[in-house]
Design an enzyme around this catalytic site. Structure first.
Site, PDB file in Angstrom:
ATOM      1  N   HIS A  61       0.745  -1.128  -0.180  1.00 59.07           N
ATOM      2  CA  HIS A  61      -0.173  -0.062   0.017  1.00 59.07           C
ATOM      3  C   HIS A  61       0.717   1.216   0.002  1.00 59.07           C
ATOM      4  O   HIS A  61       0.218   2.588  -0.072  1.00 59.07           O
ATOM      5  CB  HIS A  61      -1.031  -0.101   1.056  1.00 59.07           C
ATOM      6  CG  HIS A  61      -0.503   0.242   2.505  1.00 59.07           C
ATOM      7  ND1 HIS A  61      -0.483   1.517   3.181  1.00 59.07           N
ATOM      8  CD2 HIS A  61       0.018  -0.391   3.478  1.00 59.07           C
ATOM      9  CE1 HIS A  61      -0.123   1.479   4.347  1.00 59.07           C
ATOM     10  NE2 HIS A  61       0.306   0.156   4.564  1.00 59.07           N
TER      11      HIS A  61
ATOM     12  N   CYS B 216       1.102   6.320  12.676  1.00 64.50           N
ATOM     13  CA  CYS B 216       0.938   5.668  13.927  1.00 64.50           C
ATOM     14  C   CYS B 216       1.153   6.404  15.215  1.00 64.50           C
ATOM     15  O   CYS B 216       0.560   6.201  16.133  1.00 64.50           O
ATOM     16  CB  CYS B 216       2.191   4.471  13.989  1.00 64.50           C
ATOM     17  SG  CYS B 216       2.560   4.112  12.349  1.00 64.50           S
TER      18      CYS B 216
HETATM   19  C1  LIG Z   1       4.138   1.794   6.473  1.00 63.06           C
HETATM   20  C2  LIG Z   1       5.489   1.300   7.072  1.00 63.06           C
HETATM   21  C3  LIG Z   1       5.638   0.372   7.628  1.00 63.06           C
HETATM   22  C4  LIG Z   1       4.324  -0.694   8.196  1.00 63.06           C
HETATM   23  O1  LIG Z   1       3.751  -1.256   6.919  1.00 63.06           O
HETATM   24  P1  LIG Z   1       2.214  -1.798   6.919  1.00 63.06           P
HETATM   25  O2  LIG Z   1       1.912  -2.670   5.897  1.00 63.06           O
HETATM   26  O3  LIG Z   1       1.138  -0.746   7.151  1.00 63.06           O
HETATM   27  O4  LIG Z   1       2.112  -2.792   8.237  1.00 63.06           O
HETATM   28  C5  LIG Z   1       6.602  -0.337   8.272  1.00 63.06           C
HETATM   29  N1  LIG Z   1       7.773   0.533   8.160  1.00 63.06           N
HETATM   30  C6  LIG Z   1       8.016   1.775   7.618  1.00 63.06           C
HETATM   31  C7  LIG Z   1       9.086   2.484   7.089  1.00 63.06           C
HETATM   32  C8  LIG Z   1       6.503   1.992   6.809  1.00 63.06           C
HETATM   33  O5  LIG Z   1       6.695   3.145   6.312  1.00 63.06           O
END
Ligand SMILES: *Cc1c(COP(=O)(O)O)cnc(C)c1O
Length: 397
Positions: free
Chosen positions: A202, A325
């Protein structure tokens, strides 16, 4: 009202091509890839093709790719697997950095409770660490180095190939959270000596809730979920075929357009940085050059980030103060604290992350909107009054 979406580091719009490609895997090819009948085998074929696409992008082999529910799961599994190997060898020390994503930092906290020692390397004011720092931190009992490829709040790109070379020479497993980099930067796990890598669909216009973990051949993975023997026994649960197909299509699309898209994004990014830099007592977070093509991050003295976001939203602009987050909590971002911003400054942060869909006209509108809102908030702020009449010293000159 118009809406300008500038929060692509939090998530991206699912590409039309991706949506189209996933639909047949719900409407017609809905078999379980573990089933032996033809409906199942068609799904298994799609799964194999998607795995080849992801492997090819990284210059890995398809056997080295495990599909997960996203970046967080991949980070957890990589770190816990390396830790399990460490335990077997009596090595319980991990090297990482102070500005990792919480999926990494919270997993490291968990390891600490199991008797691991964790060294979090300090990050320079421009948001970078060096391979030398990693080299100096590695000890005989180090079982893992985990350093993010590109930071999700301030967009800085770490010297991954140099860190990989150090880890390879010292014989330590090297994991990188490349969630912000995949689809946006060229990545080669061979050339960069990466042993484990996390990615998430995503963040490059694919579906949410799907990602992958690359693990170099010969490194055993520990499963996080008990169940069936899917993903060669490394990740139980029926594979999310529509999402996995969508991820592969999104990755192919991102690669095909990357060079051109990158040029366009850098131009818009630099326009935005130049425009926002004209706001008095403002500072760019993260290195100006070694940053993602789509990332702009600023701190403005004398304002509060949450109010800035709400007022920008009223003007149709979707922005962020840092990571998705931590927004909603009043703690300042651990990333901004890690690069040395003091609490008051870190609270006045703004992250704008672009996509190919943004236009120059939108960037011009955004610069004016931020200028107006910052001036308005400062006009109401008692802290700003103290700064202006000299009762308090400016931190950002
Ligand atoms: C978005 C993100 C995640 C988490 O990924 P998800 O697919 O939303 O669980 C982990 N590390 C970084 C650097 C991110 O930007």
């Amino acid at each position: 009202m118009r809406r300008i979406y500038l929060d692509n580091a939090a998530t991206t719009k699912t590409s039309k091509t991706v949506i189209k490609a996933t639909l047949p895997y719900m409407e017609e090819i809905y078999g379980n890839p573990s089933s032996l009948h033809s409906a199942g085998q068609k799904a298994a074929e799609a799964l194999a093709n998607a795995r080849n696409t992801v492997a090819a992008y990284l210059d890995a082999s398809e056997r080295e790719i495990t599909f997960t529910s996203g970046g967080s799961e991949a980070d957890n599994q990589a770190i816990l697997s390396a830790a399990a190997i460490g335990v077997r060898k009596g090595k319980k020390h991990v090297v990482s950095t102070a500005f990792e994503h919480h999926a990494v930092l919270h997993t490291l906290e968990k390891l600490k409770k199991q008797g691991f020692e964790v060294t979090l390397l300090p990050v320079s004011e421009n948001g970078l660490i060096t391979a030398k720092q990693v080299e100096n931190a590695i000890r005989p009992d180090t079982c893992l180095v985990t350093v993010m490829y590109a930071n999700n709040e301030i967009g800085t790109i770490q010297p991954i190939a140099e860190i990989g070379a150090v880890c390879r020479e010292k014989g330590v497993i090297f994991h990188t959270d490349a969630v912000q980099a995949v689809g946006h930067l060229p990545i080669d796990v061979q050339r960069e000596n990466i042993d484990m890598l996390s990615l998430s669909a995503h963040k490059f216009h694919g579906p949410k809730g799907v990602g992958a973990l690359y693990v170099r051949k010969g490194i055993p993975l520990t499963g996080l979920i008990e169940g069936g023997a899917q993903e060669r026994g490394k990740r139980a649960g029926t594979e999310n075929i529509p999402a996995i197909v969508g991820m592969a299509v999104a990755l192919e699309e991102a690669c095909k357009n990357r060079a051109k898209s990158s040029e366009k994004l850098k131009k818009l990014r630099d326009m935005l940085i130049d425009g926002l830099s004209k706001i008095p007592h403002s500072v760019l977070n993260g290195d100006r050059e070694k940053r993602l093509p789509a990332n702009v991050s600023f701190c403005f003295e004398g304002i509060e980030g949450e109010s800035l976001l709400l007022l920008l939203d009223d003007k149709g602009i979707c922005a962020s103060s840092g990571s998705a987050c931590t927004s909603g909590s009043l703690d300042p971002s651990h990333v901004l604290l890690a690069i040395g911003r003091v609490h008051d400054i870190a609270h006045g942060s703004l992250r704008l992350t672009l996509s190919e869909e943004n236009t120059e006209e939108e960037i011009e509108y955004t610069i004016e909107a931020v200028k107006e809102v910052v001036a308005y908030l400062r006009g109401m702020s008692p802290i700003w009054r103290d700064l202006m009449n000299g009762k308090k010293e400016f931190i950002i000159k």
